[in-house]
Design an enzyme around this catalytic site. Sequence first.
Site, short mmCIF file in Angstrom:
data_model
loop_
_atom_site.label_atom_id
_atom_site.label_comp_id
_atom_site.label_asym_id
_atom_site.label_seq_id
_atom_site.Cartn_x
_atom_site.Cartn_y
_atom_site.Cartn_z
N ARG A 31 0.83 -1.20 0.00
CA ARG A 31 0.00 0.00 0.00
C ARG A 31 0.87 1.26 0.00
O ARG A 31 1.88 1.32 0.70
CB ARG A 31 -0.94 0.01 1.21
CG ARG A 31 -1.97 -1.07 1.12
CD ARG A 31 -3.16 -0.91 2.03
NE ARG A 31 -3.86 -2.18 2.12
CZ ARG A 31 -4.69 -2.66 1.20
NH1 ARG A 31 -4.95 -1.94 0.13
NH2 ARG A 31 -5.24 -3.84 1.35
N ASP A 32 0.43 2.23 -0.80
CA ASP A 32 1.12 3.52 -0.89
C ASP A 32 0.99 4.26 0.43
O ASP A 32 -0.06 4.26 1.07
CB ASP A 32 0.52 4.35 -2.04
CG ASP A 32 1.38 5.53 -2.43
OD1 ASP A 32 1.94 5.50 -3.54
OD2 ASP A 32 1.50 6.47 -1.62
N ASN A 89 4.84 6.42 -13.55
CA ASN A 89 5.49 7.73 -13.74
C ASN A 89 6.96 7.51 -14.03
O ASN A 89 7.61 6.69 -13.37
CB ASN A 89 5.33 8.58 -12.47
CG ASN A 89 3.88 8.89 -12.14
OD1 ASN A 89 3.07 9.05 -13.05
ND2 ASN A 89 3.55 8.96 -10.86
N GLU A 97 8.92 10.17 -8.17
CA GLU A 97 9.65 10.57 -6.95
C GLU A 97 10.58 9.47 -6.45
O GLU A 97 11.65 9.77 -5.93
CB GLU A 97 8.65 10.93 -5.85
CG GLU A 97 7.88 12.21 -6.14
CD GLU A 97 6.77 12.46 -5.15
OE1 GLU A 97 6.70 11.73 -4.13
OE2 GLU A 97 5.97 13.35 -5.40
N VAL A 98 10.14 8.24 -6.56
CA VAL A 98 10.96 7.13 -6.03
C VAL A 98 11.60 6.39 -7.21
O VAL A 98 10.89 5.85 -8.07
CB VAL A 98 10.11 6.16 -5.19
CG1 VAL A 98 10.96 5.00 -4.69
CG2 VAL A 98 9.45 6.88 -4.02
N HIS A 102 7.83 1.42 -10.51
CA HIS A 102 6.61 1.02 -9.83
C HIS A 102 5.41 1.37 -10.68
O HIS A 102 5.41 2.38 -11.40
CB HIS A 102 6.49 1.65 -8.44
CG HIS A 102 6.70 3.13 -8.40
ND1 HIS A 102 7.96 3.70 -8.44
CD2 HIS A 102 5.82 4.16 -8.35
CE1 HIS A 102 7.83 5.02 -8.39
NE2 HIS A 102 6.54 5.32 -8.34
N HIS A 104 1.48 2.28 -10.16
CA HIS A 104 0.42 2.63 -9.20
C HIS A 104 -0.84 1.87 -9.59
O HIS A 104 -1.29 1.93 -10.74
CB HIS A 104 0.11 4.12 -9.25
CG HIS A 104 1.22 5.01 -8.78
ND1 HIS A 104 1.27 5.54 -7.52
CD2 HIS A 104 2.33 5.45 -9.41
CE1 HIS A 104 2.36 6.29 -7.39
NE2 HIS A 104 3.02 6.26 -8.53
#
Length: 116
Positions: A31-32, A89, A97-98, A102, A104
């Site tokens: 989970r984010d 992204n 950002e990370v 990944h 989402h």
Amino acid sequence: MTDASCIFCKIIAGELPAEMVYQDEQVSAFRDLHPKAPIHILIVPNMHIPSTNELTSQDVTIAGHLLAAAPKIAEIEGIFERGYRLIANTGRDGRQEVPHLHVHFLGGQPMQHPLG
Ligand code: DGP
């Protein structure tokens, strides 16, 4: 195949806490920390790949595993029939950002169309 400074590598290894929803030999899904929907899960390769920009034809299997995890997660979360959205992204303009690839997984509510 891991990056010692990567927070997602640490989550995958169990060295940082996260609510793991699904995990197999290729991918992990948790989970984010800052959910943008009632269900917001990050699907990541267990191997450290910074972004889609580093995917090569050698990685088609892992890329396939990332997508193939989505219907499994949808079943687990009980939204297989309702549906969900997948977003990846990349880079500055993509607002990544990370720097660990990944996808989402967003669901649990009707989404606005991303292209208006
Ligand atoms: P992106 O902008 O596509 O790189 O999204 C990164 C996502 O990662 C963002 O929605 C917040 C989430 N995130 C950042 N740090 C952590 C963390 O330590 N744990 C978890 N579970 N999620 C995190």
